[in-house]
Design a protein around this motif. Structure first.
Motif, short mmCIF file in Angstrom:
data_model
loop_
_atom_site.label_atom_id
_atom_site.label_comp_id
_atom_site.label_asym_id
_atom_site.label_seq_id
_atom_site.Cartn_x
_atom_site.Cartn_y
_atom_site.Cartn_z
N GLU A 127 0.82 -1.19 0.00
CA GLU A 127 0.00 0.00 0.00
C GLU A 127 0.86 1.25 0.00
O GLU A 127 0.54 2.25 -0.63
N LYS A 128 1.97 1.18 0.70
CA LYS A 128 2.86 2.34 0.77
C LYS A 128 3.44 2.68 -0.60
O LYS A 128 3.68 3.83 -0.93
N THR A 129 3.64 1.64 -1.42
CA THR A 129 4.23 1.86 -2.73
C THR A 129 3.17 1.89 -3.82
O THR A 129 3.32 1.29 -4.87
N ALA A 130 2.04 2.55 -3.52
CA ALA A 130 0.98 2.68 -4.52
C ALA A 130 1.51 3.45 -5.72
O ALA A 130 2.48 4.20 -5.62
N LEU A 131 0.85 3.29 -6.85
CA LEU A 131 1.31 3.90 -8.09
C LEU A 131 1.47 5.40 -7.94
O LEU A 131 0.52 6.11 -7.64
N LYS A 132 2.70 5.87 -8.15
CA LYS A 132 3.00 7.29 -8.05
C LYS A 132 4.18 7.60 -8.96
O LYS A 132 5.03 6.75 -9.22
N SER A 133 4.20 8.83 -9.46
CA SER A 133 5.38 9.27 -10.21
C SER A 133 5.60 10.74 -9.90
O SER A 133 4.66 11.47 -9.59
N TYR A 134 6.87 11.17 -9.97
CA TYR A 134 7.24 12.54 -9.67
C TYR A 134 8.12 13.05 -10.80
O TYR A 134 9.08 12.39 -11.19
N VAL A 135 7.80 14.22 -11.30
CA VAL A 135 8.56 14.81 -12.40
C VAL A 135 9.29 16.04 -11.89
O VAL A 135 8.70 16.91 -11.24
N PHE A 136 10.60 16.11 -12.17
CA PHE A 136 11.40 17.29 -11.80
C PHE A 136 12.50 17.43 -12.85
O PHE A 136 13.25 16.51 -13.11
N GLY A 137 12.56 18.60 -13.46
CA GLY A 137 13.51 18.81 -14.56
C GLY A 137 13.23 17.82 -15.68
O GLY A 137 12.08 17.66 -16.11
N ASN A 138 14.27 17.15 -16.13
CA ASN A 138 14.13 16.15 -17.19
C ASN A 138 14.04 14.73 -16.63
O ASN A 138 14.25 13.76 -17.36
N PHE A 139 13.73 14.61 -15.35
CA PHE A 139 13.65 13.30 -14.71
C PHE A 139 12.21 12.96 -14.32
O PHE A 139 11.41 13.85 -14.01
N THR A 140 11.93 11.68 -14.32
CA THR A 140 10.67 11.16 -13.78
C THR A 140 11.00 10.02 -12.83
O THR A 140 11.65 9.05 -13.23
N LEU A 141 10.57 10.14 -11.58
CA LEU A 141 10.73 9.06 -10.62
C LEU A 141 9.47 8.22 -10.64
O LEU A 141 8.38 8.70 -10.31
N HIS A 142 9.60 6.97 -11.08
CA HIS A 142 8.49 6.02 -11.03
C HIS A 142 8.59 5.29 -9.69
O HIS A 142 9.21 4.22 -9.60
N TYR A 143 7.97 5.89 -8.69
CA TYR A 143 8.14 5.40 -7.32
C TYR A 143 7.64 3.97 -7.16
O TYR A 143 8.24 3.17 -6.44
N GLU A 222 20.56 22.28 8.89
CA GLU A 222 19.11 22.26 8.69
C GLU A 222 18.66 20.98 7.95
O GLU A 222 17.83 20.24 8.43
N GLY A 223 19.25 20.75 6.79
CA GLY A 223 18.83 19.59 5.99
C GLY A 223 19.25 19.76 4.56
O GLY A 223 20.37 20.19 4.27
N PHE A 224 18.35 19.47 3.64
CA PHE A 224 18.68 19.57 2.23
C PHE A 224 17.37 19.69 1.45
O PHE A 224 16.28 19.47 1.98
N LYS A 225 17.49 20.08 0.19
CA LYS A 225 16.30 20.17 -0.64
C LYS A 225 16.65 19.93 -2.10
O LYS A 225 17.78 20.19 -2.56
N LEU A 226 15.69 19.40 -2.81
CA LEU A 226 15.81 19.16 -4.25
C LEU A 226 15.26 20.39 -4.95
O LEU A 226 14.10 20.77 -4.75
N VAL A 227 16.10 21.03 -5.77
CA VAL A 227 15.67 22.27 -6.44
C VAL A 227 15.76 22.10 -7.94
O VAL A 227 16.62 21.38 -8.46
N VAL A 228 14.85 22.77 -8.63
CA VAL A 228 14.85 22.82 -10.09
C VAL A 228 14.90 24.28 -10.50
O VAL A 228 14.03 25.06 -10.13
#
Length: 229
Positions: A127-143, A222-228
Motif C-alpha cells: 500500500e505504501k508503494t501505490a502507483l505514483k510518479s514525480y517529475v522534476f527537470g528532465n527526470f521522472t521518478l516512477h516510485y 538544517e537539511g537539504f532540498k531538491l531544487v529545479v
C-alpha cells in the motif's frame, strides 16, 4: 486494479509453463525465465512484487540470483523452489533472505497458499508503494517501480534511494530536515544512519548530474532540498 507481478525463474520447461498458467488463472501476472541470468536481466528492467526462484539452474543458480536481487531490493518476497530436501540448503536459503522455501514435488494449492500468506504480510508495504510518479527537470521518478527515468536512460533504484528521492521530490524546492528524513526512512536519526543517508544522497546526486537544472542543495545544520532552476 493492477495485477500482482511475479518473477518466476524455473529451468524445467514443463513445471515453468504449468506454474505460469496456474498462477495466471489465479489472477497474477507471471514473467517466466529459464535461467538465473535471464531472470536477473528481467528483474533489472521491471518492477515485481514477488520472486519464485528455482535453486538448481544453469548459467546462474537461484541462491546467487536471490542475493543479487536482495542487494537492489531488500524487502521483495522471495520463495525458493527446489528438488532438494537437505537441511543445509534450507538454512542457506533463509540465511540469504528467503521468505519461504518449498520442496518439489509440491501441490499448486500449497504454493498458492504460501504466496498469499507472504503477500498478506507485506500488504502494508504494497500500500505504501501505490502507483505514483514525480517529475522534476528532465527526470521522472516512477516510485511504484523504483525506477528513475532521465536524459541518459532509466536506472533501477534501491529501496532507500527510492524512498529518499521520493521524499525530496514530494517537497520540491522545500527544505527537508535531516532528522525528519532519517526517522521517516531509517526509523531513527542515529549517527550511523546519518552517515548511511549521506552515502545514498551522494549516489542520487550522481544520477542527477546529467541535468544541470536539477540539484540537491545541502543546508548545513538544517537539511537539504531538491531544487529545479
Amino acid at each position: 486494479m493492477s495485477k500482482i507481478k511475479i518473477l518466476l525463474v524455473e529451468d524445467d520447461p514443463n513445471l515453468g509453463d504449468i506454474l505460469k498458467e496456474y498462477l495466471g488463472v489465479k489472477g497474477f501476472e507471471v514473467i517466466l525465465c529459464r535461467d538465473g541470468e535471464e531472470g536477473w536481466n528481467k528483474y533489472k528492467k521491471d518492477y515485481y512484487q514477488l520472486c519464485l526462484l528455482d535453486v538448481m539452474m544453469p548459467v546462474k543458480d537461484g541462491f546467487t540470483l536471490g542475493k543479487e536481487i536482495r542487494k537492489v531490493e531488500e524487502n521483495i518476497p522471495i520463495i525458493y523452489l527446489t528438488a532438494k530436501n537437505m537441511k543445509e540448503d534450507v538454512i542457506k536459503g533463509f540465511r540469504i533472505g528467503a521468505d519461504d522455501y518449498i520442496t518439489k514435488p509440491f501441490s499448486m494449492e500449497e504454493l498458492l497458499m504460501r504466496i498469499n500468506a507472504i503477500l498478506r504480510r507485506t500488504n502494508s508495504q504494497g500500500e505504501k508503494t501505490a502507483l505514483k510518479s514525480y517529475v522534476f527537470g528532465n527526470f521522472t521518478l516512477h516510485y511504484d517501480k523504483q525506477l528513475l527515468e532521465g536524459p541518459e536512460g532509466t536506472n533501477k533504484l534501491t529501496s532507500k534511494e527510492n524512498e529518499l528521492l521520493r521524499l525530496l521530490a514530494s517537497s520540491l524546492n522545500e527544505n527537508v530536515s535531516r532528522s525528519f528524513a532519517l526517522k521517516q526512512i531509517w526509523g531513527d536519526d542515529s549517527y550511523f544512519n546519518a552517515r548511511s543517508m549521506d552515502v545514498y544522497l551522494s549516489k542520487i546526486r550522481k544520477l542527477l548530474k546529467n541535468d544541470g537544472s536539477v540539484q540537491i542543495i545541502t543546508l548545513h545544520g538544517e537539511g537539504f532540498k531538491l531544487v529545479v532552476n
